[in-house]
Structure formats: C-alpha cells, structure tokens
Design an enzyme around this catalytic site. Structure first.
Site, PDB file in Angstrom:
ATOM      1  N   ALA A 298       0.865  -1.183   0.000  1.00 26.68           N
ATOM      2  CA  ALA A 298       0.000   0.000   0.000  1.00 26.68           C
ATOM      3  C   ALA A 298       0.897   1.227   0.000  1.00 26.68           C
ATOM      4  CB  ALA A 298      -0.921   0.019   1.216  1.00 26.68           C
TER       5      ALA A 298
ATOM      6  N   ALA B  34       0.751   5.577   0.100  1.00 29.63           N
ATOM      7  CA  ALA B  34      -0.026   6.805   0.272  1.00 29.63           C
ATOM      8  C   ALA B  34       0.891   8.000   0.074  1.00 29.63           C
ATOM      9  CB  ALA B  34      -0.679   6.819   1.649  1.00 29.63           C
ATOM     10  N   SER B  35       0.385   9.183   0.376  1.00 26.85           N
ATOM     11  CA  SER B  35       1.134  10.402   0.078  1.00 26.85           C
ATOM     12  C   SER B  35       2.341  10.607   0.979  1.00 26.85           C
ATOM     13  CB  SER B  35       0.202  11.611   0.199  1.00 26.85           C
ATOM     14  OG  SER B  35      -0.406  11.651   1.473  1.00 26.85           O
ATOM     15  N   ILE B  36       2.344   9.995   2.172  1.00 29.39           N
ATOM     16  CA  ILE B  36       3.412  10.229   3.133  1.00 29.39           C
ATOM     17  C   ILE B  36       4.272   8.986   3.359  1.00 29.39           C
ATOM     18  CG2 ILE B  36       3.849  10.684   5.593  1.00 29.39           C
ATOM     19  CD1 ILE B  36       1.646  12.736   5.512  1.00 29.39           C
ATOM     20  N   ALA B  37       3.688   7.824   3.309  1.00 31.58           N
ATOM     21  CA  ALA B  37       4.424   6.601   3.625  1.00 31.58           C
ATOM     22  C   ALA B  37       3.860   5.432   2.826  1.00 31.58           C
ATOM     23  CB  ALA B  37       4.338   6.311   5.125  1.00 31.58           C
ATOM     24  N   GLN B  38       4.546   4.306   2.889  1.00 27.99           N
ATOM     25  CA  GLN B  38       4.032   3.079   2.293  1.00 27.99           C
ATOM     26  C   GLN B  38       4.241   1.924   3.252  1.00 27.99           C
ATOM     27  OE1 GLN B  38       6.279   2.920  -1.385  1.00 27.99           O
ATOM     28  NE2 GLN B  38       7.740   1.442  -0.564  1.00 27.99           N
ATOM     29  N   VAL B  39       3.524   0.830   3.004  1.00 32.21           N
ATOM     30  CA  VAL B  39       3.507  -0.302   3.928  1.00 32.21           C
ATOM     31  C   VAL B  39       4.031  -1.554   3.226  1.00 32.21           C
ATOM     32  CG1 VAL B  39       2.033  -1.789   5.362  1.00 32.21           C
ATOM     33  CG2 VAL B  39       1.569   0.673   5.209  1.00 32.21           C
TER      34      VAL B  39
ATOM     35  N   LYS C 193       5.682   0.145   8.217  1.00 36.45           N
ATOM     36  CA  LYS C 193       5.365   1.406   7.548  1.00 36.45           C
ATOM     37  C   LYS C 193       6.622   2.257   7.468  1.00 36.45           C
ATOM     38  CE  LYS C 193       1.943   5.165   7.743  1.00 36.45           C
ATOM     39  NZ  LYS C 193       0.728   5.632   8.451  1.00 36.45           N
TER      40      LYS C 193
ATOM     41  N   ASP D  39      -9.608   9.552  10.587  1.00 32.81           N
ATOM     42  CA  ASP D  39      -9.352   9.341   9.156  1.00 32.81           C
ATOM     43  C   ASP D  39      -9.886   7.969   8.741  1.00 32.81           C
ATOM     44  OD1 ASP D  39      -8.423  10.038   6.638  1.00 32.81           O
ATOM     45  OD2 ASP D  39      -6.399   9.271   6.996  1.00 32.81           O
TER      46      ASP D  39
END
Length: 509
Positions: free
Chosen positions: A133, A135-140, A155, A290
C-alpha cells in the site's frame, strides 16, 4: 513565509491549475468573490506554460493535485473531508486521491529501515515484501519476524518527504493569507487555521513515533469494544521514520462481493462501525479521525480492524457533553434545548435571538428526521447546519469541524456497506448511554468528588489564604474588598462545602 520563493511556488500552483483546467473548478467550489477570481487568474494564466501536466484520465482538479506532488495530494485528501468548505460534489471527487501515490522501490525502504533502526533487515525479518500500500506520506510492507514467525506490517516514510512538505506549507500559508486579505468574507472559514490544522495533522504523520503512541493509546482505550480490534505495536522495531505493528488480515470495506462471499452481515458491520466511532468520540474522547475505506478492514472473524493512526481526534470532557446534548436534542426534536446549548457553550453570540435560532434549527432537523432511513444524510445535516450557524454569526470551530467531517466519512463507509442504515437509530443508544453516565445526579456526584479531591491538595494553604484575606480587610486605606485571588479561593471553598453537602445528600438517595 512570504518570501519570493513562496510567491514563485504559488504562481506555479496557479499555473498548474490553469494548465489542467482546474482553476475554474476551484473558484466555483469556494464560491470565490470577484477579487479572488481576478487574483487567481492573474497568478495562473500568464504562466500557464510553467504548470505541471497531470494525468489526463483524472478529473481536472485531481489531475492538477496529483501532478504537484504529495503535499498537494494530502491537502486534497484533507479537503475531501471538508464538504463545508469545498462542497459535496468536489468532496466526493477528492476522495479518489486516497492511497493514489505510486510506491517507491523496496530497496529504498529497506535502506531506510536499516538506517533508522540500526539493524540488518535480513537478520530481523525472514520476509520483507514489495510495497502492499502506498499513500502520500508513507508506504507499507508485509514482513515476517525471523525469531517468532509473527506477521507484521512495516510502515516507512517516503524519502525527503519532510523537506518537501516544509516547502509546500510555506506556499499554502501565503495562499491562505492572500485569500483572507482579499476576501474578508472568507475569514469565517479561517483559511489559515485550516492550513494550521492540516500542518499539525501532517507533522504528526511525519514522525512515526507520534503515530505509534496514538496506535498504542487507541489500542488500549478500545480493548473492551466487542467486534473491534487495533493491531499491537512492536516498539523495538519502530522509530521516527519506521513503524511496525501486527499484520491485520482482512477485506477492505469496498470489497462488497468478497464480504458477502465470506458470510459477513453487512448491516451489522455498518452499524458497528458507526456506533463504535460515536462511542470512541463521546465516551473515550479519543477517536480515529481518518476512517475512510482504505483504513478499515473486515477480519475473517467479522471484527472491524482500524488502521493508520496518523490523524486522531481528541475532545475534552466539556466539549463531549456539549456535542452529546446537541445530538440528543436533534434526536428528541428538542430544538430549543439545542439552541440553548449553543448559546451556553458560547458557539453563538449572546446578542442573537435564541427563539429565532431554535426555529432555524427546527428547519434543519424536521425535514431530515422525517426522511426514510436510506435518505437520511449526515452530510446534508451538516450542510444545512453550517448555513444556519453562519447566519447567526457562529465562527467555524476547528474541533467541531474535526469531529463532524470524520462523522461524514464514517457515515459514507457505513452506507457503502448497508445503504439503508438509519444513522439516528444507531446513534440514539450511544448518545443516551453517554447522557445517562455524564449528565445527572451520578455525574454531579462524580464531578464534585473530583473537585474535593483537587481541593484537598491545597488544604494546607487554606489557613494562610484566609489570614491574608482577613489582614487585607483590616487595612483602612483600602475599601473592604478582598483581593481577587483570595476572594476566588473563598468562593471556591464555599462552593466545595456546598458541593460536599450536596454529595452527602445524594449519597443517601
């Protein structure tokens, strides 16, 4: 904040919006006054050729935000939860930005983990996957611990993300300042406060130690919630740029066919998600802020699993009581009480007419409460409510927006699972339970007990305070008026004594 480099970034933002045909969308969404439209076009049109070209398969605004990078994508995600600011249609469009960013290479993530934790990944993990996954700030990444075989999620922040966000925030503040300066009417929505709230949320996400602490607190505060789970933290494998917690297996909330195939009751899941959010907000005062579909999984055992704790909400005890009474007043159609609560809390100026405000609230509540279950929309409630409160001079309150915009998102998730969910039927027992525990004789007894406990800490100082007060009374050159602090203490002591008497009386009931 307002240096030439920020003006340049603002010009490039306008140019990108123009190049992707998104400037008109933004101006219409915000119902921008003429002066703002002229300024925006002036910053965009002459420099259109300098703008970034986005993905033509996306709607214009999404294409522009995507082209400008993570900070703008994140801003779009935040604004997607603010239908009061951007309108319902644009809010729905912006939700597409969730988890849209392309991943960065696995090797870069591994290097970051090894540097941050001072380990060799192969020594600690027997598996470390490609990104699952982004996203705009981090990934997993999915991983497995070598010593125990435990499946975990790791993360990792994006490279250079802190520096990039810092530059863009300066431009955002300049833009907000320009809007407030050119359009006094916009000040009610507090553009700079919106950016401050956005920056505060993102700064929490840019330090994963803070998110780890939120995850741990959230897990502890929800342990007793049936049907709900938060993965446990692995503190030894977490730091500023890396966060490790138990792997959560399950289905995303938007995988409706798979949820049905697994035998889950979607009505129960929808009601559970909505009820638990309200419980966390009202009873705990600490809630996930969120909760879009990407941050909720349905586990094989039917439990709801909440993920991603970078944006959490917190409400103090007084604010929770105010919100509970407002909700409860709408549920009972007691609009006069809802109006009184707004006035008592200082949300509406005291010089306004309370009867007129109650009548306006009735115009909000009656049509919606009379709708069928499938037609009731919290988004519509909030839209009408903002119109009414604006007319009566209520300024936008950040904590109120934080709770309400999350409620809209949670309602959307619940309705995607079960379209006919009745939000009032789900909310009633949660709110009534809170009212029963926190408003009435039991709550008074508990509050006064706390007051006496606090007062007892200052007991040794009370004789000195009384002596000071009496000495001041004896001075002929001064009016027989006690010093302010002494008078306050004496009133406090008198109030505590009265409270103790009330407690004694209540305890015999």
């Amino acid at each position: 904040m307002r240096g030439p480099h920020n003006l340049w970034r603002l010009i490039r933002t306008g140019a990108t919006l123009e190049r992707n045909d998104a400037m008109g969308v933004v101006l219409e969404a915000f119902n921008a006054p003429t002066i703002i439209r002229i300024a925006a076009r002036g910053l965009g049109k002459p420099f259109k050729w300098l703008g970034y070209k986005g993905d033509p398969s996306l709607p214009p605004l999404l294409s522009a935000l995507d082209a400008m990078g993570p900070a703008y994508v994140k801003l779009g995600q935040i604004l997607s939860t603010r239908p009061d600011v951007v309108g319902e249609d644009l809010s729905r469009q912006l939700k597409i930005l969730q988890d849209r960013m392309p991943p960065f290479p696995r090797e870069v993530a591994i290097a970051s983990v090894e540097k941050e934790l001072n380990i060799r990944v192969d020594d600690v993990f027997s598996e470390f996957s490609e990104p699952v996954a982004a996203a705009s700030i981090a990934q997993v990444h999915y991983a497995r611990l070598r010593d125990t075989g435990q499946e975990v999620a790791v993360k990792v922040l994006r490279p250079n993300i802190e520096r990039n966000f810092r530059k863009d925030f300066d431009a955002f503040y300049l833009g907000a300042w320009v809007i407030e300066t050119l359009s006094p009417a916009s000040r009610r929505l507090h553009p700079r406060a919106v950016i401050e709230h956005f920056e505060g949320s993102v700064r929490g996400e840019l330090d994963l130690r803070l998110e780890s602490a939120s995850a741990s607190e959230y897990e502890a505060s929800t342990q007793g919630d049936e049907g709900f789970r938060v993965p446990k933290m692995h503190w030894k494998l977490s730091d500023r740029r890396v966060m490790t917690l138990d792997w959560a297996e399950g289905l995303s909330c938007n995988e409706i066919e798979k949820i049905d195939a697994a035998g889950h009751d979607r009505r129960i899941l929808a009601e559970r998600i909505l009820a638990l959010f309200l419980k966390h907000a009202l009873h705990n005062g600490f809630f996930h802020a969120d909760m879009h579909q990407g941050n909720i999984k349905i586990a094989p055992d039917g439990y709801v699993v909440a993920l991603d704790y970078g944006i959490m909400g917190r409400l103090d005890a007084y604010t929770r009581r105010v919100y509970a009474e407002i909700l409860y007043g709408f549920i009972r159609k007691d609009y006069r009480h809802v109006a009184e609560v707004h006035f008592e809390a200082g949300y509406v100026p005291m010089d306004r007419d309370i009867d007129e405000f109650a009548s306006a609230l009735r115009a909000v509540g009656e049509p919606i409460l009379g709708m069928s279950a499938g037609d009731i929309s919290m988004g519509r409630v909030l839209s009408y409510l903002f119109e009414v409160t604006e007319r009566f001079g209520m300024e936008t309150r950040t904590e109120l927006i934080h709770l309400q915009r999350t409620m809209v998102v949670v309602e959307g998730v619940a309705r995607s699972l079960y379209p006919d969910i009745n939000i009032w039927d789900v909310a009633r027992p949660v709110v009534e339970g809170y009212i029963k525990q926190n408003i009435g004789p039991r709550a008074l007894f508990r509050d006064m007990s706390r007051t006496l406990r606090i007062l007892s800490h200052f007991g040794p100082r009370l004789p000195e305070i009384a002596q000071t007060f009496l000495a001041e009374q004896q001075r002929p050159q001064r009016p027989p008026e006690p010093p302010k602090h002494a008078a306050n203490w004496l009133w406090f002591v008198a109030g505590a004594a009265l409270g103790a008497a009330m407690i004694a009386g209540l305890s015999r009931l």
